[in-house]
Design a protein around this motif. Sequence first.
Motif, PDB file in Angstrom:
ATOM      1  N   LEU A 148       0.748  -1.213  -0.132  1.00 60.28           N
ATOM      2  CA  LEU A 148       0.104   0.220  -0.097  1.00 60.28           C
ATOM      3  C   LEU A 148       1.035   1.333   0.033  1.00 60.28           C
ATOM      4  CD1 LEU A 148      -2.399  -1.275   2.692  1.00 60.28           C
ATOM      5  CD2 LEU A 148      -2.652  -1.332   0.201  1.00 60.28           C
ATOM      6  N   SER A 149       0.388   2.182  -0.626  1.00 59.17           N
ATOM      7  CA  SER A 149       1.154   3.485  -0.728  1.00 59.17           C
ATOM      8  C   SER A 149       0.553   4.721  -0.392  1.00 59.17           C
ATOM      9  CB  SER A 149       1.622   3.620  -2.280  1.00 59.17           C
ATOM     10  OG  SER A 149       0.508   3.726  -3.102  1.00 59.17           O
ATOM     11  N   HIS A 150      -1.043   4.697  -0.280  1.00 53.16           N
ATOM     12  CA  HIS A 150      -1.767   5.880   0.144  1.00 53.16           C
ATOM     13  C   HIS A 150      -2.414   5.599   1.764  1.00 53.16           C
ATOM     14  CE1 HIS A 150      -1.049   6.419  -4.000  1.00 53.16           C
ATOM     15  NE2 HIS A 150      -1.549   7.879  -3.880  1.00 53.16           N
ATOM     16  N   VAL A 151      -1.761   5.770   2.711  1.00 56.71           N
ATOM     17  CA  VAL A 151      -2.280   5.440   3.916  1.00 56.71           C
ATOM     18  C   VAL A 151      -3.444   6.178   4.473  1.00 56.71           C
ATOM     19  CG1 VAL A 151       0.004   4.824   4.648  1.00 56.71           C
ATOM     20  CG2 VAL A 151      -0.420   6.913   5.113  1.00 56.71           C
ATOM     21  N   GLU A 152      -3.686   7.536   3.598  1.00 52.32           N
ATOM     22  CA  GLU A 152      -4.797   8.301   3.924  1.00 52.32           C
ATOM     23  C   GLU A 152      -6.197   7.436   3.530  1.00 52.32           C
ATOM     24  OE1 GLU A 152      -3.396   9.391  -0.157  1.00 52.32           O
ATOM     25  OE2 GLU A 152      -2.613   8.722   1.624  1.00 52.32           O
ATOM     26  N   TYR A 153      -5.982   6.403   3.040  1.00 55.33           N
ATOM     27  CA  TYR A 153      -7.422   5.723   2.647  1.00 55.33           C
ATOM     28  C   TYR A 153      -7.732   4.658   3.729  1.00 55.33           C
ATOM     29  CZ  TYR A 153      -7.792   7.361  -2.171  1.00 55.33           C
ATOM     30  OH  TYR A 153      -7.975   8.248  -3.149  1.00 55.33           O
ATOM     31  N   GLU A 154      -6.903   4.501   4.572  1.00 56.26           N
ATOM     32  CA  GLU A 154      -7.043   3.635   5.725  1.00 56.26           C
ATOM     33  C   GLU A 154      -8.570   3.671   6.167  1.00 56.26           C
ATOM     34  OE1 GLU A 154      -5.360   2.095  10.061  1.00 56.26           O
ATOM     35  OE2 GLU A 154      -4.585   3.940   9.078  1.00 56.26           O
ATOM     36  N   ARG A 155      -9.026   4.911   6.610  1.00 55.01           N
ATOM     37  CA  ARG A 155     -10.209   5.053   7.048  1.00 55.01           C
ATOM     38  C   ARG A 155     -11.381   4.718   6.208  1.00 55.01           C
ATOM     39  NH1 ARG A 155     -12.159   4.289  11.808  1.00 55.01           N
ATOM     40  NH2 ARG A 155     -13.629   2.878  10.574  1.00 55.01           N
ATOM     41  N   VAL A 156     -11.281   4.805   5.046  1.00 56.99           N
ATOM     42  CA  VAL A 156     -12.267   4.398   4.041  1.00 56.99           C
ATOM     43  C   VAL A 156     -12.268   2.935   3.804  1.00 56.99           C
ATOM     44  CG1 VAL A 156     -13.032   4.599   1.568  1.00 56.99           C
ATOM     45  CG2 VAL A 156     -11.712   6.483   2.852  1.00 56.99           C
ATOM     46  N   VAL A 157     -11.333   2.179   3.914  1.00 55.74           N
ATOM     47  CA  VAL A 157     -11.131   0.645   3.675  1.00 55.74           C
ATOM     48  C   VAL A 157     -11.911   0.095   5.062  1.00 55.74           C
ATOM     49  CG1 VAL A 157      -9.812  -1.120   3.688  1.00 55.74           C
ATOM     50  CG2 VAL A 157      -9.322   0.868   2.290  1.00 55.74           C
TER      51      VAL A 157
END
Length: 294
Positions: free
Chosen positions: A249-258
């Motif tokens: 993974l390269s975009h940790v800002e998507y953690e909440r969405v996942v």
Amino acid sequence: MKDLRGKTAFITGGASGLGFAMAEALGRDGMNIMIADIEAEAAQRKVEELRARQIRAEWVQVDVTSRDSVRKGAIETIARFGKVHLVANNAGVGAGGALGSVPEGDWDWVIDVNLKGVVYGVEVFVPLIESHGEGGHIVNTASMAGLISPAGMEPYCASKFAVVAMSEGWRQQLAPRNIGVSVLCPGLVNTNIYAGRRNRQHAVYGERDKDYGQADIERQREWMAGGIDPLIVGQRVVEGVRDNDLYILSHVEYERVVRDRFDQIMAGFDKSKQSPALNTLPRDRRLDVVSIDG
């Protein structure tokens, strides 16, 4: 694959975007690079760039929608380098739209490139990696769209969800054979995937809506320009290969969405525990549970 030096990587879609970023990052770590791309002239130019950086590189024209083309690319790679250790099934295209508006040909095109292209890459190269007994690694490029599904991106998401699923299964099958499997799931990256229709085979997939028009291309270009540098993702891939990560993974800002998506799935489990219909099942019923990491 802790030691990459002197080993060989075969990278589809290697003449641009994430593919070339992986080629550069892996080449910096001492790998031989075979750029496989449907665009021969672009592949040749990118090989010259790598050679100028003292990276040993070759190119081969490959259409990932054709198993025969992938097989020919494999034969050429063995002829040039003797062995293949890492395969990056990276070539990908995008299409989408409102329900009912996506041409049938676009569905076929996305599935042929993004899904079947990965199947062909794995099925052609795994026996070749096994044959030399030195182990190896497969990197399949999915997307954050393989973990979440924004409305209007269903063809792309369907193909990328499939890449995630196949990678999880193949990882279990190939671990005993000393072949690691990773699935790359980046968010927005500054690439030219928006221009992928330049290589769409309209004779195969139909002429309807074959061009978005210059205004649409410019809008897509501006949007993609807000993405991160692909070389950073390429370097992240090197880290993931060395550590044998399943998910890169390269975009940790998507953690909440996942997490939000999985919270909905867990809520479904919680509700089902209270289901009158399911409560008729025997209390001692047991289900076999298989770990996706083997």
